[in-house]
Design a protein around this motif. Structure first.
Motif, mmCIF file in Angstrom:
data_model
loop_
_atom_site.group_PDB
_atom_site.id
_atom_site.type_symbol
_atom_site.label_atom_id
_atom_site.label_comp_id
_atom_site.label_asym_id
_atom_site.label_seq_id
_atom_site.Cartn_x
_atom_site.Cartn_y
_atom_site.Cartn_z
ATOM 1 N N VAL A 158 0.820 -1.213 0.000
ATOM 2 C CA VAL A 158 0.000 0.000 0.000
ATOM 3 C C VAL A 158 0.854 1.263 0.000
ATOM 4 O O VAL A 158 0.375 2.356 -0.322
ATOM 5 C CB VAL A 158 -0.986 0.007 1.190
ATOM 6 C CG1 VAL A 158 -0.317 0.471 2.476
ATOM 7 C CG2 VAL A 158 -2.222 0.844 0.879
ATOM 8 N N HIS A 180 -0.149 2.180 -5.205
ATOM 9 C CA HIS A 180 -0.081 2.494 -3.783
ATOM 10 C C HIS A 180 -1.079 3.586 -3.400
ATOM 11 O O HIS A 180 -1.604 4.302 -4.258
ATOM 12 C CB HIS A 180 1.329 2.991 -3.447
ATOM 13 C CG HIS A 180 1.784 4.096 -4.361
ATOM 14 N ND1 HIS A 180 2.548 3.855 -5.485
ATOM 15 C CD2 HIS A 180 1.544 5.433 -4.349
ATOM 16 C CE1 HIS A 180 2.759 5.003 -6.125
ATOM 17 N NE2 HIS A 180 2.156 5.968 -5.453
ATOM 18 N N GLY A 181 -1.291 3.719 -2.096
ATOM 19 C CA GLY A 181 -2.151 4.776 -1.590
ATOM 20 C C GLY A 181 -1.561 6.148 -1.861
ATOM 21 O O GLY A 181 -0.408 6.421 -1.516
ATOM 22 N N TYR A 207 -10.251 -1.717 -7.452
ATOM 23 C CA TYR A 207 -8.825 -2.013 -7.320
ATOM 24 C C TYR A 207 -8.386 -3.034 -8.364
ATOM 25 O O TYR A 207 -7.375 -2.843 -9.057
ATOM 26 C CB TYR A 207 -8.531 -2.535 -5.908
ATOM 27 C CG TYR A 207 -7.076 -2.882 -5.682
ATOM 28 C CD1 TYR A 207 -6.210 -1.977 -5.089
ATOM 29 C CD2 TYR A 207 -6.564 -4.128 -6.061
ATOM 30 C CE1 TYR A 207 -4.864 -2.291 -4.883
ATOM 31 C CE2 TYR A 207 -5.219 -4.450 -5.864
ATOM 32 C CZ TYR A 207 -4.375 -3.530 -5.278
ATOM 33 O OH TYR A 207 -3.054 -3.851 -5.085
ATOM 34 N N VAL A 235 -3.002 -3.665 2.087
ATOM 35 C CA VAL A 235 -4.134 -3.187 1.286
ATOM 36 C C VAL A 235 -5.476 -3.617 1.892
ATOM 37 O O VAL A 235 -6.538 -3.154 1.450
ATOM 38 C CB VAL A 235 -4.044 -3.706 -0.163
ATOM 39 C CG1 VAL A 235 -2.828 -3.113 -0.863
ATOM 40 C CG2 VAL A 235 -4.014 -5.230 -0.202
ATOM 41 N N GLY A 242 -3.263 1.154 6.214
ATOM 42 C CA GLY A 242 -3.378 1.086 4.771
ATOM 43 C C GLY A 242 -4.303 2.077 4.111
ATOM 44 O O GLY A 242 -4.051 2.552 3.008
ATOM 45 N N LEU A 244 -6.936 1.569 2.481
ATOM 46 C CA LEU A 244 -7.738 0.983 1.420
ATOM 47 C C LEU A 244 -8.777 0.055 2.045
ATOM 48 O O LEU A 244 -8.823 -0.112 3.258
ATOM 49 C CB LEU A 244 -6.860 0.228 0.425
ATOM 50 C CG LEU A 244 -5.802 1.049 -0.313
ATOM 51 C CD1 LEU A 244 -5.102 0.196 -1.371
ATOM 52 C CD2 LEU A 244 -6.395 2.306 -0.944
#
Length: 300
Positions: A158, A180-181, A207, A235, A242, A244
């Motif tokens: 992430v 990635h975030g 995603y 993730v 994370g 997400l």
């Protein structure tokens, strides 16, 4: 035969406050052995990485500060650990395990490191609990020994693989792909060959659709003869860091997409585990074990 790097130093030299999330390095092989996915013959202990191989990737002054335990207090805070000899040994064994795994993958198709994924370490810095960049070191080892010509590094942790991006920013033989975030650590991003920033709260379907598009793009651009995969499970929706919202099933499907693509293209693949910080360690371990289970289904 699928080979998996593991060593007791992956867990036990860590400072007390950091041991809970790192217990996964002990629990993953225990779970895989218990359920019969692997046998003891699949596990191997890596030796210490030699200094000359470290210096293919990391700058001499930085490595000597690590080796001699003279890194400044400020730089140690950036890493997140107080520096000691056991932690340096740990990183040397992790990096050597990834190199050995890459060599096993050349022969058998795929190999794992239970630890690794130390992608925040740049050429002259450590950061985010990463001192030496195991997959970058291994990629340079393959190139230096003419074992690969074009390498793709797929980083689906992430957090952006900023150290990896910096190390290979001028290396056309290595293609770096980080998904990635966007609003997550590191807050100063480096530039990968393919960066895919993700919004907070992103869910399964979106995603996997984004990954499908960009995975194809990465393989088309890189045209690799070797692949490294960083399979962080931070993730997950249960992850404390994370941001997400992936289910465990979607995380497993993410892994299947990467592994199946490499299998279909007959590309050797080395996998390092990366991050995972869910509240319950069972969620971390099970999600990581899914990556191994998939590999044994696909490659044996």
């Amino acid at each position: 035969m699928i080979k998996i790097a593991w060593h007791p130093t992956y867990v036990h030299p860590l400072p007390e406050g950091h041991r809970f999330p790192m217990l996964k390095y002990e629990l993953i092989p225990e779970q895989l052995l218990y359920e019969g996915t692997i046998g003891h013959h699949n596990l191997f202990n890596a030796d210490l990485l030699s200094e000359n191989v470290v210096l293919l990737t990391h700058q001499k002054a930085y490595w000597e500060q690590l080796r001699d335990l003279t890194l400044s207090a400020k730089d140690q805070r950036r890493i997140g650990f107080p520096l000691d000899a056991q932690l340096v040994e740990r990183e040397l064994r992790i990096a050597k395990g990834t190199i050995d795994g890459a060599c096993f993958a050349l022969e058998h198709g795929i190999a794992f490191n239970v630890a690794g994924g130390t992608h925040h370490a740049g050429s002259n810095w450590g950061e985010g609990f990463c001192l030496l960049n195991d997959q970058a070191i291994s990629a340079n080892y393959l190139l230096n020994n003419n074992l690969a010509n074009h390498i793709l590094i797929i980083d689906l942790d992430v957090h952006q693989g900023n150290g990896t991006a910096e190390i290979f920013r001028h290396e056309p033989r290595v293609f770096t792909f980080s998904m990635h975030g966007d609003k997550n650590f590191p807050f100063r991003k480096e530039i990968s060959d393919l960066d895919v920033p993700l919004d907070d709260g992103l869910r399964d379907e979106a995603y996997l659709s984004i990954l499908n598009t960009n995975l194809k793009k990465a393989f088309e651009s890189a045209r690799p003869d070797f692949v490294f995969y960083l399979s962080g499970v931070d993730v997950l929706s249960t992850d404390k860091l994370g941001k997400l919202a992936l289910s465990k099933a979607a995380c497993k499907e993410r892994d299947r997409m990467v592994l199946q693509t490499c299998k279909d293209k007959n590309l050797p693949l080395q996998v390092s585990m990366g991050g995972g910080y869910s509240v319950h360690i069972k969620d971390i371990v099970d999600a990581h074990c899914n990556t191994f289970r998939l590999a044994f289904d696909l490659f044996t």
